[in-house]
Design a protein around this motif. Structure first.
Motif, PDB file in Angstrom:
ATOM      1  N   GLY A   1      22.124 -29.291 -14.212  1.00  0.00           N
ATOM      2  CA  GLY A   1      22.197 -27.851 -14.437  1.00  0.00           C
ATOM      3  C   GLY A   1      21.553 -27.035 -13.330  1.00  0.00           C
ATOM      4  N   THR A   2      21.036 -27.707 -12.307  1.00  0.00           N
ATOM      5  CA  THR A   2      20.399 -27.010 -11.194  1.00  0.00           C
ATOM      6  C   THR A   2      21.423 -26.222 -10.393  1.00  0.00           C
ATOM      7  OG1 THR A   2      18.751 -28.767 -11.013  1.00  0.00           O
ATOM      8  CG2 THR A   2      18.989 -27.295  -9.122  1.00  0.00           C
ATOM      9  N   ARG A   3      21.099 -24.994 -10.051  1.00  0.00           N
ATOM     10  CA  ARG A   3      21.985 -24.204  -9.205  1.00  0.00           C
ATOM     11  C   ARG A   3      21.223 -23.751  -7.966  1.00  0.00           C
ATOM     12  NH1 ARG A   3      22.815 -18.200 -11.988  1.00  0.00           N
ATOM     13  NH2 ARG A   3      20.789 -17.388 -11.331  1.00  0.00           N
ATOM     14  N   ARG A   4      21.903 -23.806  -6.830  1.00  0.00           N
ATOM     15  CA  ARG A   4      21.316 -23.380  -5.560  1.00  0.00           C
ATOM     16  C   ARG A   4      22.110 -22.194  -5.043  1.00  0.00           C
ATOM     17  NH1 ARG A   4      20.923 -28.963  -5.641  1.00  0.00           N
ATOM     18  NH2 ARG A   4      18.829 -29.785  -5.266  1.00  0.00           N
ATOM     19  N   SER A   5      21.417 -21.111  -4.758  1.00  0.00           N
ATOM     20  CA  SER A   5      22.063 -19.883  -4.330  1.00  0.00           C
ATOM     21  C   SER A   5      22.323 -19.896  -2.827  1.00  0.00           C
ATOM     22  CB  SER A   5      21.189 -18.680  -4.701  1.00  0.00           C
ATOM     23  OG  SER A   5      21.754 -17.483  -4.222  1.00  0.00           O
ATOM     24  N   LEU A   6      23.465 -19.382  -2.430  1.00  0.00           N
ATOM     25  CA  LEU A   6      23.812 -19.191  -1.028  1.00  0.00           C
ATOM     26  C   LEU A   6      23.834 -17.691  -0.770  1.00  0.00           C
ATOM     27  CD1 LEU A   6      26.684 -21.831  -0.816  1.00  0.00           C
ATOM     28  CD2 LEU A   6      24.380 -22.043   0.111  1.00  0.00           C
ATOM     29  N   SER A   7      22.935 -17.219   0.056  1.00  0.00           N
ATOM     30  CA  SER A   7      22.715 -15.783   0.216  1.00  0.00           C
ATOM     31  C   SER A   7      23.613 -15.190   1.294  1.00  0.00           C
ATOM     32  CB  SER A   7      21.252 -15.504   0.569  1.00  0.00           C
ATOM     33  OG  SER A   7      20.405 -15.939  -0.476  1.00  0.00           O
ATOM     34  N   SER A   8      24.184 -14.026   0.984  1.00  0.00           N
ATOM     35  CA  SER A   8      24.999 -13.285   1.943  1.00  0.00           C
ATOM     36  C   SER A   8      24.126 -12.363   2.786  1.00  0.00           C
ATOM     37  CB  SER A   8      26.048 -12.452   1.210  1.00  0.00           C
ATOM     38  OG  SER A   8      26.969 -13.272   0.528  1.00  0.00           O
ATOM     39  N   ALA A   9      24.615 -12.016   3.960  1.00  0.00           N
ATOM     40  CA  ALA A   9      23.936 -11.053   4.822  1.00  0.00           C
ATOM     41  C   ALA A   9      24.304  -9.634   4.383  1.00  0.00           C
ATOM     42  CB  ALA A   9      24.340 -11.274   6.273  1.00  0.00           C
TER      43      ALA A   9
END
Length: 417
Positions: A334-342
């Protein structure tokens, strides 16, 4: 691992119907009309109408705050129809029991859900007791169903919903296999050229139905780029003209766009981004984003994110600008890793573009959505939703986290990788 990507389905959300007294009739009439438009014969149209009526009737009788999405789906050679229903409860404690014929809580024959599953070429349902249910069913002609069964189930699907009071949604998504300008590769461009010079072979005009666009040429290229984690990866080779396969491992490209604002102008910006993505020869996220930026100049602009999923390398490459939420989710934990936008606005102000890499967990999911969904959702709070089709997973997220005061869109990519 098997084949990464069966042919990508292209979906067009036609109409959302809200829970009201006329819902079963409205759903039945709209479905039958749409089925005829895309070339279904009368017996199949009748089956589609029956399934739609059963699903809509169930929403009216048993569900709270039900909603019904009707839309077309297509591959380069076929068109089909599907629907999605969502509600806010009461949910089903035992889905298998509810699907059995004769199960009813209102004194009816209890064949509704079973009939839908038998009539549909694809059927999926996920329910959270006390919270809500998502159901989807897809219908093809007999010939198309046989072809699609051989090709396999889609690994990327999504849906959009316009803000309350608007008919046009400013959110849009698209996907294609890396190494192909669009699903079907050069055939899509060739079909566009042929459709303008010759009468359509289908009764309704295939070019009008699919929305093929003319492009300058069918050339493709590869590139070799440095990523922020230090890795290097060469883009997928162009497909072999004899086999249709690329020289490198298969990969999937997915775009999500949130057009600035709401209404038709935002929708136009989102569709321009989708068109640029499909027509682009670029294979890397930052290069695709640059093509989209050029296409959106002079218009509303928007927030745009692109991911490239490479299962063989267990990698996800991401590049985004603006407020698009992107997560890599491990279904086992259930772990989620966020990918951040500029920060920025594609089509107006573009920062320096760089792709970042994130590890792809086994059987992991990549989820992208607009700010029409809150980011407070957690995979652990939606037990089992990633065990279902990408469309059901996307619809469950929209039901759980969507807000009515904004356009909402979500796309989910997941497969046995």
């Amino acid at each position: 691992m098997g084949s990464l990507i069966p042919p990508v389905l292209v979906a067009e959300d036609v109409v959302w119907l809200r829970d009201q007294e006329a819902l079963p009739t409205a759903a039945r009439v709209a479905a039958a009309s749409l089925a005829r438009r895309i070339g279904f014969d009368e017996p199949r149209c009748a089956e589609v109408a029956l399934a739609m009526s059963e699903a809509a009737t169930n929403l009216r009788k048993y569900a709270v705050d039900g909603a019904f999405l009707l839309r077309t789906v297509r591959t380069p050679s076929d068109a089909g129809l599907e629907f999605v229903t969502t509600d806010e409860g009461p949910g089903m404690a035992d889905v298998a029991y509810a699907l059995a014929d004769g199960t009813s809580t209102s004194g009816t024959l209890g064949i509704g859900l079973g009939a839908i599953s038998r009539l549909a070429d694809f059927f999926d349902l996920h329910s959270l007791p006390g919270r809500g249910t998502v159901l989807t069913a897809r219908f093809w002609t007999k010939e198309a169903a046989r072809r699609f069964a051989v090709q396999g189930s889609p690994v990327v699907e999504g849906l959009t919903r316009a803000i309350t009071g608007e008919d046009v949604c400013g959110d849009a998504w698209a996907a294609r296999r890396a190494g192909f300008p669009a699903e079907g590769g050069g055939d899509r461009r060739q079909a566009r050229t042929l459709s303008s010079a010759a009468p359509p072979e289908t009764p309704l005009g295939w070019a009008q139905l699919t929305g093929f666009r003319r492009t300058a040429d069918g050339s493709r290229h590869t590139d070799d780029r440095q990523y922020t984690d230090g890795s290097r990866h060469r883009a997928a080779a162009p497909p072999d003209p004899r086999t249709g396969s690329g020289g490198d491992e298969p990969a999937l490209l997915v775009l999500f766009c949130d057009g600035l604002g709401h209404g038709p102008l935002a929708g136009r910006a989102a569709q321009a981004a989708v068109a640029a993505f499909r027509d682009s020869d670029a294979q890397r996220p930052e290069a695709i984003l640059m093509d989209v930026h050029k296409a959106l100049r002079g218009g509303r602009g928007g927030a745009v994110a692109v991911v490239r999923i490479e299962p063989a390398e267990r990698s996800v490459y991401f590049c985004g600008v603006g407020n698009v939420s992107t997560f890599v989710v491990d279904p086992a934990t259930g772990t989620r890793r966020s990918l951040s936008s500029a920060p920025g606005i594609v089509g107006h102000h573009l920062p320096t573009l760089r792709s970042v890499r994130q590890e792809l967990p086994r059987d992991g999911a990549v989820i992208m959505h607009s700010d029409g969904l809150t980011e407070r959702w957690q995979a652990t709070a939606l037990p089992g939703f990633l065990e279902h089709s990408p469309l059901v997973a996307a619809a469950q997220l929209l039901r759980e986290a969507g807000v009515r005061r904004d356009d909402a869109g979500v796309v989910v990519a997941k497969g046995p990788w």
